[in-house]
Design an enzyme around this catalytic site. Sequence first.
Site, PDB file in Angstrom:
ATOM      1  N   ASP A 225       0.843  -1.215   0.000  1.00 45.84           N
ATOM      2  CA  ASP A 225       0.000   0.000   0.000  1.00 45.84           C
ATOM      3  C   ASP A 225       0.868   1.250   0.000  1.00 45.84           C
ATOM      4  O   ASP A 225       0.644   2.197  -0.753  1.00 45.84           O
ATOM      5  CB  ASP A 225      -0.995  -0.017   1.182  1.00 45.84           C
ATOM      6  CG  ASP A 225      -0.352  -0.344   2.522  1.00 45.84           C
ATOM      7  OD1 ASP A 225       0.824  -0.763   2.550  1.00 45.84           O
ATOM      8  OD2 ASP A 225      -1.028  -0.168   3.563  1.00 45.84           O
ATOM      9  N   ASP A 249       1.566  -7.194 -11.007  1.00 39.68           N
ATOM     10  CA  ASP A 249       0.579  -6.863 -12.041  1.00 39.68           C
ATOM     11  C   ASP A 249       0.058  -5.450 -11.810  1.00 39.68           C
ATOM     12  O   ASP A 249       0.024  -4.627 -12.733  1.00 39.68           O
ATOM     13  CB  ASP A 249      -0.579  -7.876 -11.977  1.00 39.68           C
ATOM     14  CG  ASP A 249      -1.671  -7.573 -12.985  1.00 39.68           C
ATOM     15  OD1 ASP A 249      -1.331  -7.300 -14.156  1.00 39.68           O
ATOM     16  OD2 ASP A 249      -2.856  -7.603 -12.615  1.00 39.68           O
TER      17      ASP A 249
HETATM   18  C1  IPM Z   1      -0.564  -8.591 -17.549  1.00 40.38           C
HETATM   19  C2  IPM Z   1      -2.045  -8.814 -17.760  1.00 40.38           C
HETATM   20  C3  IPM Z   1      -2.382 -10.272 -17.464  1.00 40.38           C
HETATM   21  C4  IPM Z   1      -2.030 -10.548 -16.017  1.00 40.38           C
HETATM   22  C5  IPM Z   1      -3.842 -10.665 -17.775  1.00 40.38           C
HETATM   23  C6  IPM Z   1      -4.229 -10.334 -19.194  1.00 40.38           C
HETATM   24  C7  IPM Z   1      -4.102 -12.102 -17.464  1.00 40.38           C
HETATM   25  O1  IPM Z   1      -2.777  -7.923 -16.974  1.00 40.38           O
HETATM   26  O2  IPM Z   1       0.227  -9.260 -18.237  1.00 40.38           O
HETATM   27  O3  IPM Z   1      -0.205  -7.765 -16.724  1.00 40.38           O
HETATM   28  O4  IPM Z   1      -2.842 -10.290 -15.117  1.00 40.38           O
HETATM   29  O5  IPM Z   1      -0.926 -11.028 -15.774  1.00 40.38           O
HETATM   30 MG    MG Z   2      -1.588  -6.478 -15.958  1.00 41.65          MG
END
Ligand code: IPM
Ligand code: MG
Length: 360
Positions: A225, A249
């Site tokens: 966070d 991500d």
């Molecule tokens: C990324 C994308 C993917 C993930 C999705 C499309 C599954 O957001 O490569 O960051 O979550 O890893």
């Molecule tokens: Mg992503």
Amino acid sequence: MSVKIAVLPGDGIGREIVDEALKVLDVLNKHFDLNAEWEEAAIGGAGYDESGDPYPEATRKLCRDSDAVLLGAVGGPKWEPLDKPLRPEAGLLRIREDLGLFANYRPAKVHEQLIHASTLKPEVIQGVDILVVRELVSGIYFGQPRGIETLPNGEKRGFNTLAYKTSEIERIARKAFEAARLRRNKVCSIDKANVLESTEYWREVVTALHAAEYSDVELSHMYVDNAAMQLIRNPKQFDVIVTTNMFGDILSDEASMLTGSIGMLPSASIGEVFAMYEPIHGSAPDIAGQNLANPLATILSVSMLLRFSLDRADLADKVEQAVENTLNAGVRTVDLADGGVSVSCSGMGDAVCKELEALA
Ligand code: IPM
Ligand code: MG
């Protein structure tokens, strides 16, 4: 001897952006001494449409038989109603897992010319150069058990598991420390150790590995966070960030906005044997087929491919220089438009190719 690249355009804008990257490879073949061949295969929704599987067996074979994989993007509303294992995203997760691509490198570097394309103040982002090293084949994305179940009282419950083993943490931390040694020698490991045991253990393993083998690298730890806040408050404090699959991500999307557009960020996903290169952005169904997308993240992914899989840092430097020169000339796709000349996806690809030829 020629090198072989498996090309997986995928869905949405995938086709358009990959075509521009292939033009760049053509120039490298023709005007430089690259000797690359490529073959295409379907993935994601395109894989499902072709063979009922978002990661078709033929694609798997081709990737395993190639020196590197170049991927566009997957997903789109057309495939959203499908069962989860048949959806495009499932294909992407399976290829990552199948090829053992545990280390995902997402560099977020501010291009001086695009400082005004960012929503943040110029003085905050000027000089930002961050490498997010995201764990890619474990964590909550893959943990078992998972599912949606019906409880005895009839209420439903969705659940996932976040777990990391020692070996999984060590191998990704190792990559981060090694990357840092080639940069500004700083690693910030991001976790939620104050709440989640899995990342409390993550912190413990990273700390022990650092003490044992990488004490020359400056290591810090941050809760996710706080990291989300620090990334926009003072992004220049970061050099290498290492973190779990899901935190990576999220934070890599956030980091991309420091650079002005998510359309600028390439990535490399690397395992013990295989490697795959793709822009970090998605398939952007809303603009697909309109020749509007920014192909630079894919072109810069080719540069990472040259550097890491083909050992051609010389050519990678040329591609990056060609992109810089193109931006210096004021060429912009709409996502970057800041008063410069606005061009189409193919217009941007052509401009980069022209600059690249000039460097031959
Ligand atoms: C990324 C994308 C993917 C993930 C999705 C499309 C599954 O957001 O490569 O960051 O979550 O890893
Ligand atoms: Mg992503």
